[in-house]
Design a protein around this motif. Sequence first.
Motif, PDB file in Angstrom:
ATOM      1  N   PHE A 125     -35.903   9.555  -1.013  1.00 15.03           N
ATOM      2  CA  PHE A 125     -35.481  10.758  -0.299  1.00 15.03           C
ATOM      3  C   PHE A 125     -35.520  11.980  -1.208  1.00 15.03           C
ATOM      4  CE2 PHE A 125     -32.739  13.886   1.569  1.00 15.03           C
ATOM      5  CZ  PHE A 125     -32.850  13.705   2.940  1.00 15.03           C
ATOM      6  N   ASP A 126     -35.009  11.863  -2.430  1.00 16.59           N
ATOM      7  CA  ASP A 126     -34.956  13.014  -3.331  1.00 16.59           C
ATOM      8  C   ASP A 126     -36.343  13.559  -3.647  1.00 16.59           C
ATOM      9  OD1 ASP A 126     -32.217  13.094  -3.458  1.00 16.59           O
ATOM     10  OD2 ASP A 126     -32.058  11.931  -5.307  1.00 16.59           O
ATOM     11  N   GLU A 127     -37.309  12.668  -3.853  1.00 15.99           N
ATOM     12  CA  GLU A 127     -38.677  13.105  -4.129  1.00 15.99           C
ATOM     13  C   GLU A 127     -39.257  13.844  -2.926  1.00 15.99           C
ATOM     14  OE1 GLU A 127     -43.066  11.091  -4.998  1.00 15.99           O
ATOM     15  OE2 GLU A 127     -41.249  10.050  -5.672  1.00 15.99           O
ATOM     16  N   CYS A 128     -38.996  13.303  -1.742  1.00 19.20           N
ATOM     17  CA  CYS A 128     -39.472  13.946  -0.520  1.00 19.20           C
ATOM     18  C   CYS A 128     -38.811  15.308  -0.320  1.00 19.20           C
ATOM     19  CB  CYS A 128     -39.212  13.045   0.686  1.00 19.20           C
ATOM     20  SG  CYS A 128     -40.197  11.544   0.734  1.00 19.20           S
ATOM     21  N   TRP A 129     -37.511  15.381  -0.577  1.00 16.86           N
ATOM     22  CA  TRP A 129     -36.794  16.640  -0.365  1.00 16.86           C
ATOM     23  C   TRP A 129     -37.269  17.717  -1.334  1.00 16.86           C
ATOM     24  CZ3 TRP A 129     -34.362  17.782   3.882  1.00 16.86           C
ATOM     25  CH2 TRP A 129     -33.599  18.942   3.940  1.00 16.86           C
ATOM     26  N   THR A 130     -37.569  17.319  -2.577  1.00 14.79           N
ATOM     27  CA  THR A 130     -38.107  18.269  -3.549  1.00 14.79           C
ATOM     28  C   THR A 130     -39.461  18.799  -3.099  1.00 14.79           C
ATOM     29  OG1 THR A 130     -36.946  17.222  -5.396  1.00 14.79           O
ATOM     30  CG2 THR A 130     -38.857  18.565  -5.937  1.00 14.79           C
ATOM     31  N   GLU A 204     -24.391  17.468  13.388  1.00 16.83           N
ATOM     32  CA  GLU A 204     -24.646  16.796  12.113  1.00 16.83           C
ATOM     33  C   GLU A 204     -23.726  15.592  11.958  1.00 16.83           C
ATOM     34  OE1 GLU A 204     -25.685  19.936   8.774  1.00 16.83           O
ATOM     35  OE2 GLU A 204     -23.812  20.496   9.748  1.00 16.83           O
ATOM     36  N   PRO A 205     -24.185  14.553  11.254  1.00 19.18           N
ATOM     37  CA  PRO A 205     -23.305  13.423  10.963  1.00 19.18           C
ATOM     38  C   PRO A 205     -22.385  13.755   9.789  1.00 19.18           C
ATOM     39  CG  PRO A 205     -25.447  13.043   9.985  1.00 19.18           C
ATOM     40  CD  PRO A 205     -25.557  14.335  10.753  1.00 19.18           C
ATOM     41  N   GLU A 206     -21.247  13.142   9.744  1.00 20.79           N
ATOM     42  CA  GLU A 206     -20.275  13.396   8.676  1.00 20.79           C
ATOM     43  C   GLU A 206     -20.832  13.077   7.291  1.00 20.79           C
ATOM     44  OE1 GLU A 206     -16.997  10.701   9.161  1.00 20.79           O
ATOM     45  OE2 GLU A 206     -18.304   8.990   9.578  1.00 20.79           O
ATOM     46  N   THR A 207     -21.817  12.201   7.232  1.00 24.67           N
ATOM     47  CA  THR A 207     -22.401  11.792   5.960  1.00 24.67           C
ATOM     48  C   THR A 207     -23.372  12.814   5.384  1.00 24.67           C
ATOM     49  OG1 THR A 207     -24.051  10.596   7.261  1.00 24.67           O
ATOM     50  CG2 THR A 207     -22.183   9.318   6.414  1.00 24.67           C
ATOM     51  N   ALA A 208     -23.754  13.793   6.202  1.00 22.93           N
ATOM     52  CA  ALA A 208     -24.747  14.773   5.769  1.00 22.93           C
ATOM     53  C   ALA A 208     -24.636  16.015   6.649  1.00 22.93           C
ATOM     54  CB  ALA A 208     -26.153  14.183   5.864  1.00 22.93           C
ATOM     55  N   ASP A 225     -21.739  15.401  -1.006  1.00 19.36           N
ATOM     56  CA  ASP A 225     -21.453  13.968  -0.838  1.00 19.36           C
ATOM     57  C   ASP A 225     -22.427  13.306   0.131  1.00 19.36           C
ATOM     58  OD1 ASP A 225     -19.143  14.168  -2.515  1.00 19.36           O
ATOM     59  OD2 ASP A 225     -18.084  15.074  -0.836  1.00 19.36           O
ATOM     60  N   TRP A 226     -23.695  13.702   0.072  1.00 16.08           N
ATOM     61  CA  TRP A 226     -24.704  13.190   0.999  1.00 16.08           C
ATOM     62  C   TRP A 226     -24.850  11.678   0.890  1.00 16.08           C
ATOM     63  CZ3 TRP A 226     -29.218  10.416   0.836  1.00 16.08           C
ATOM     64  CH2 TRP A 226     -30.044  10.492   1.971  1.00 16.08           C
ATOM     65  N   LYS A 227     -24.940  11.032   2.040  1.00 15.81           N
ATOM     66  CA  LYS A 227     -25.155   9.586   2.079  1.00 15.81           C
ATOM     67  C   LYS A 227     -26.205   9.272   3.136  1.00 15.81           C
ATOM     68  CE  LYS A 227     -20.388   8.296   0.811  1.00 15.81           C
ATOM     69  NZ  LYS A 227     -19.881   9.685   0.752  1.00 15.81           N
ATOM     70  N   ALA A 228     -27.084   8.341   2.821  1.00 20.72           N
ATOM     71  CA  ALA A 228     -28.059   7.879   3.800  1.00 20.72           C
ATOM     72  C   ALA A 228     -27.339   7.047   4.861  1.00 20.72           C
ATOM     73  CB  ALA A 228     -29.139   7.042   3.121  1.00 20.72           C
ATOM     74  N   SER A 229     -27.847   7.100   6.089  1.00 18.73           N
ATOM     75  CA  SER A 229     -27.252   6.313   7.164  1.00 18.73           C
ATOM     76  C   SER A 229     -28.322   6.016   8.211  1.00 18.73           C
ATOM     77  CB  SER A 229     -26.080   7.054   7.818  1.00 18.73           C
ATOM     78  OG  SER A 229     -26.556   8.101   8.655  1.00 18.73           O
ATOM     79  N   GLY A 233     -32.719  11.143  11.269  1.00 19.38           N
ATOM     80  CA  GLY A 233     -33.455  12.335  11.681  1.00 19.38           C
ATOM     81  C   GLY A 233     -32.620  13.595  11.687  1.00 19.38           C
ATOM     82  N   SER A 234     -31.419  13.518  11.146  1.00 26.68           N
ATOM     83  CA  SER A 234     -30.526  14.668  11.109  1.00 26.68           C
ATOM     84  C   SER A 234     -29.728  14.613   9.816  1.00 26.68           C
ATOM     85  CB  SER A 234     -29.573  14.654  12.315  1.00 26.68           C
ATOM     86  OG  SER A 234     -28.648  15.718  12.250  1.00 26.68           O
TER      87      SER A 234
END
Length: 323
Positions: A125-130, A204-208, A225-229, A233-234
Amino acid sequence: MQNERNISLESILAARERVYQAAVRTPMVRLYYEDAPGEIYLKLESIQPIGSFKLRGAYNAIALLSAEDRARGVWTISAGNAAQGVALSAKILGIRCDVLVMDTAPATKLEAITRLGAGITKAPFDECWTALTEGKHPAFQGVFVHPFDDDNFIAGNATIGLEILEDLPDVTSVVAAFGGGGLTCGIASVMAALRPDVKVYGAEPETASPLELSFQKGSAQKFPDWKASWVDGSGGKSVLPGMWELSRRLLAGSIVVTLEEARLAMGIVAARNHVICEGAAACAVAAGLSGKAGSGKIVCVVSGGNIDLSRFSELVSSVGVER
């Protein structure tokens, strides 16, 4: 300010002349649920040919490329839905397509991307977000199609707003998942031009929930405090500055829901309307049911239905909703 970013009504109306060469005009149905705060309506983007609204924006953006750019091919970055939209649009227009896909993408989305003929490279995810924030990646050439921070992509998405007003002229609020902002800001651009009294909220979900944090701080924020879940898609890691410029002016705010609220909403829609919501879409429905979007006629955008069926079954199997 004259230099403010603006998705014009003219560009949205022009997009409407293009998007139906790939996308379909989707129906809106009532969700009858006794505990709803008002009249809840579901805008069923999940029945698009790729199972997601992203086809609208992708086709509009790619259709507007010059012949020279088309010859170079296109690539995008996605958790799965934008990749499908870009892949199908490229296939229709005869263009090569490659995608950088987040490794959190479910198998059903990866299979669909492959089926549409696009090349896939998976990355964390981090590579994609960058790559998303920089608009480049060493593994890809051709024209980068941004999956949300692109005016033509947003204008294509905005055609949803035109359809909502045609089908429910007295709508009072609209709720849609906020991942990067291309869906909510597109719809809100239509409302700002035609029905400025209609409030548009991101879900938005509470995790992100970087949009909620950005509204709290008054500037584009990264969510600490981002977490994958399973809501893939959000809820990005941050709100990009260009999208914050639109969001702060156009959106009424963010409605943050728990994963449990999203799961319950997913089960309610399945039981009452026999519709499959993926995680992001379920967040929008949960936000509408929360009462935080008002008590009038609320449209919840079912932005997609691309979720592994085994995961969907697991999530909704214990939700007790009478049919």
